[in-house]
Design a protein around this motif. Structure first.
Motif, PDB file in Angstrom:
ATOM      1  N   ALA A  14       0.831  -1.209   0.000  1.00  0.00           N
ATOM      2  CA  ALA A  14       0.000   0.000   0.000  1.00  0.00           C
ATOM      3  C   ALA A  14       0.862   1.255   0.000  1.00  0.00           C
ATOM      4  O   ALA A  14       0.578   2.219  -0.719  1.00  0.00           O
ATOM      5  CB  ALA A  14      -0.933  -0.008   1.203  1.00  0.00           C
ATOM      6  N   ASN A  15       1.917   1.253   0.777  1.00  0.00           N
ATOM      7  CA  ASN A  15       2.770   2.423   0.880  1.00  0.00           C
ATOM      8  C   ASN A  15       3.563   2.654  -0.401  1.00  0.00           C
ATOM      9  O   ASN A  15       3.679   3.782  -0.873  1.00  0.00           O
ATOM     10  CB  ASN A  15       3.699   2.261   2.081  1.00  0.00           C
ATOM     11  N   VAL A  16       4.109   1.581  -0.974  1.00  0.00           N
ATOM     12  CA  VAL A  16       4.892   1.713  -2.210  1.00  0.00           C
ATOM     13  C   VAL A  16       3.996   2.136  -3.366  1.00  0.00           C
ATOM     14  O   VAL A  16       4.320   3.065  -4.107  1.00  0.00           O
ATOM     15  CB  VAL A  16       5.645   0.409  -2.528  1.00  0.00           C
ATOM     16  N   VAL A  17       2.852   1.483  -3.511  1.00  0.00           N
ATOM     17  CA  VAL A  17       1.911   1.833  -4.583  1.00  0.00           C
ATOM     18  C   VAL A  17       1.445   3.274  -4.422  1.00  0.00           C
ATOM     19  O   VAL A  17       1.355   4.028  -5.392  1.00  0.00           O
ATOM     20  CB  VAL A  17       0.718   0.852  -4.597  1.00  0.00           C
ATOM     21  N   GLY A  18       1.178   3.667  -3.185  1.00  0.00           N
ATOM     22  CA  GLY A  18       0.684   5.014  -2.916  1.00  0.00           C
ATOM     23  C   GLY A  18       1.722   6.110  -3.020  1.00  0.00           C
ATOM     24  O   GLY A  18       1.392   7.292  -2.925  1.00  0.00           O
ATOM     25  N   SER A  19       2.966   5.734  -3.250  1.00  0.00           N
ATOM     26  CA  SER A  19       4.035   6.738  -3.296  1.00  0.00           C
ATOM     27  C   SER A  19       4.092   7.507  -4.609  1.00  0.00           C
ATOM     28  O   SER A  19       4.805   8.505  -4.707  1.00  0.00           O
ATOM     29  CB  SER A  19       5.400   6.085  -3.024  1.00  0.00           C
ATOM     30  N   VAL A  20       3.345   7.052  -5.602  1.00  0.00           N
ATOM     31  CA  VAL A  20       3.325   7.728  -6.906  1.00  0.00           C
ATOM     32  C   VAL A  20       1.868   7.949  -7.315  1.00  0.00           C
ATOM     33  O   VAL A  20       1.104   6.993  -7.407  1.00  0.00           O
ATOM     34  CB  VAL A  20       4.049   6.889  -7.985  1.00  0.00           C
ATOM     35  N   PRO A  21       1.466   9.191  -7.557  1.00  0.00           N
ATOM     36  CA  PRO A  21       0.068   9.473  -7.917  1.00  0.00           C
ATOM     37  C   PRO A  21      -0.225   9.132  -9.383  1.00  0.00           C
ATOM     38  O   PRO A  21      -0.361  10.005 -10.230  1.00  0.00           O
ATOM     39  CB  PRO A  21      -0.064  10.974  -7.645  1.00  0.00           C
ATOM     40  N   ASP A  22      -0.310   7.821  -9.664  1.00  0.00           N
ATOM     41  CA  ASP A  22      -0.516   7.385 -11.043  1.00  0.00           C
ATOM     42  C   ASP A  22      -1.912   6.806 -11.281  1.00  0.00           C
ATOM     43  O   ASP A  22      -2.136   6.084 -12.242  1.00  0.00           O
ATOM     44  CB  ASP A  22       0.560   6.363 -11.441  1.00  0.00           C
ATOM     45  N   TRP A  24      -3.516   4.834  -8.991  1.00  0.00           N
ATOM     46  CA  TRP A  24      -3.615   3.552  -8.303  1.00  0.00           C
ATOM     47  C   TRP A  24      -4.915   3.407  -7.518  1.00  0.00           C
ATOM     48  O   TRP A  24      -5.433   2.312  -7.363  1.00  0.00           O
ATOM     49  CB  TRP A  24      -2.412   3.326  -7.374  1.00  0.00           C
ATOM     50  N   TRP A  25      -5.467   4.499  -7.027  1.00  0.00           N
ATOM     51  CA  TRP A  25      -6.664   4.472  -6.187  1.00  0.00           C
ATOM     52  C   TRP A  25      -7.897   3.993  -6.948  1.00  0.00           C
ATOM     53  O   TRP A  25      -8.863   3.570  -6.337  1.00  0.00           O
ATOM     54  CB  TRP A  25      -6.913   5.845  -5.557  1.00  0.00           C
ATOM     55  N   ARG A  26      -7.843   4.033  -8.281  1.00  0.00           N
ATOM     56  CA  ARG A  26      -8.978   3.540  -9.074  1.00  0.00           C
ATOM     57  C   ARG A  26      -8.977   2.020  -9.174  1.00  0.00           C
ATOM     58  O   ARG A  26     -10.006   1.421  -9.478  1.00  0.00           O
ATOM     59  CB  ARG A  26      -8.952   4.155 -10.471  1.00  0.00           C
ATOM     60  N   ASP A  27      -7.826   1.402  -8.948  1.00  0.00           N
ATOM     61  CA  ASP A  27      -7.706  -0.059  -9.041  1.00  0.00           C
ATOM     62  C   ASP A  27      -6.573  -0.517  -8.114  1.00  0.00           C
ATOM     63  O   ASP A  27      -5.471  -0.813  -8.550  1.00  0.00           O
ATOM     64  CB  ASP A  27      -7.426  -0.471 -10.493  1.00  0.00           C
ATOM     65  N   ARG A  28      -6.882  -0.569  -6.846  1.00  0.00           N
ATOM     66  CA  ARG A  28      -5.859  -0.921  -5.847  1.00  0.00           C
ATOM     67  C   ARG A  28      -5.304  -2.321  -6.058  1.00  0.00           C
ATOM     68  O   ARG A  28      -4.103  -2.545  -5.938  1.00  0.00           O
ATOM     69  CB  ARG A  28      -6.433  -0.789  -4.437  1.00  0.00           C
ATOM     70  N   ARG A  29      -6.180  -3.247  -6.380  1.00  0.00           N
ATOM     71  CA  ARG A  29      -5.722  -4.617  -6.614  1.00  0.00           C
ATOM     72  C   ARG A  29      -4.812  -4.675  -7.845  1.00  0.00           C
ATOM     73  O   ARG A  29      -3.749  -5.292  -7.811  1.00  0.00           O
ATOM     74  CB  ARG A  29      -6.908  -5.551  -6.771  1.00  0.00           C
ATOM     75  N   GLY A  30      -5.223  -4.037  -8.917  1.00  0.00           N
ATOM     76  CA  GLY A  30      -4.408  -4.014 -10.130  1.00  0.00           C
ATOM     77  C   GLY A  30      -3.052  -3.366  -9.889  1.00  0.00           C
ATOM     78  O   GLY A  30      -2.025  -3.832 -10.405  1.00  0.00           O
ATOM     79  N   ALA A  31      -3.019  -2.303  -9.088  1.00  0.00           N
ATOM     80  CA  ALA A  31      -1.751  -1.632  -8.779  1.00  0.00           C
ATOM     81  C   ALA A  31      -0.838  -2.567  -7.987  1.00  0.00           C
ATOM     82  O   ALA A  31       0.365  -2.638  -8.243  1.00  0.00           O
ATOM     83  CB  ALA A  31      -2.017  -0.346  -7.997  1.00  0.00           C
ATOM     84  N   ALA A  32      -1.404  -3.316  -7.031  1.00  0.00           N
ATOM     85  CA  ALA A  32      -0.603  -4.267  -6.258  1.00  0.00           C
ATOM     86  C   ALA A  32      -0.103  -5.398  -7.150  1.00  0.00           C
ATOM     87  O   ALA A  32       1.036  -5.858  -7.005  1.00  0.00           O
ATOM     88  CB  ALA A  32      -1.419  -4.818  -5.086  1.00  0.00           C
ATOM     89  N   VAL A  57      -0.071  -7.221   1.483  1.00  0.00           N
ATOM     90  CA  VAL A  57      -1.209  -6.483   0.935  1.00  0.00           C
ATOM     91  C   VAL A  57      -2.317  -6.434   1.976  1.00  0.00           C
ATOM     92  O   VAL A  57      -2.384  -7.264   2.881  1.00  0.00           O
ATOM     93  CB  VAL A  57      -1.723  -7.134  -0.379  1.00  0.00           C
ATOM     94  N   GLU A  58      -3.181  -5.445   1.809  1.00  0.00           N
ATOM     95  CA  GLU A  58      -4.319  -5.284   2.713  1.00  0.00           C
ATOM     96  C   GLU A  58      -5.489  -4.703   1.947  1.00  0.00           C
ATOM     97  O   GLU A  58      -5.338  -4.278   0.800  1.00  0.00           O
ATOM     98  CB  GLU A  58      -3.921  -4.395   3.898  1.00  0.00           C
TER      99      GLU A  58
END
Length: 128
Positions: A14-22, A24-32, A57-58
């Motif tokens: 969550a922290n690594v994915v959230g570190s770049v505003p690309d 990711w919030w629209r598809d958290r699972r896909g980003a992970a 993951v969470e």
């Protein structure tokens, strides 16, 4: 026995994915899943020798599956608490936790883990 000596790398998805505003919030699972796949393909640059990568993951990313090279560990509750548990379970094994979360960094370093920021596992930005 080899696994006990290899470096255990615990990645705060969550922290690594959230570190770049690309987006990711629209598809958290896909980003992970993209992070998992990049880790499986590229590993961690600059870390020689055997490395075991665990992606914690969470939330919406809990359904992400493990792949060869990356074990996905779905936190039953708090991802931070699960990462602290993994560090504690590692015993004397060397551990690197990848996160920018200050409180998590404090908690895991108290248990003897090293820490690194999200850039450790994210690709370098491309020049425009």
């Amino acid at each position: 026995m080899e696994e006990a000596r290899s470096l255990l790398v615990i990645v705060d998805a969550a922290n690594v994915v959230g570190s770049v505003p690309d987006g990711w919030w629209r598809d958290r699972r896909g980003a992970a899943e993209r992070l998992r796949d990049r880790l499986a393909a590229d590993g961690l640059p600059g870390l020689p020798g055997p490395v075991e990568i665990v992606l914690v993951v969470e939330g919406a990313a809990r359904g992400v599956e493990s792949v060869p090279g990356v074990r996905v560990d779905p936190a039953p509750g708090s991802g931070d608490d699960r990462m602290v548990d993994l560090v504690a379970e590692a015993g004397r094994r060397p551990v690197l936790v990848v996160t920018a979360d200050r409180e998590l960094r404090r908690r895991v370093t108290e248990l003897g883990a090293e820490v690194a920021g999200p850039r450790t596992v994210r690709p370098a930005p491309r020049p425009d």
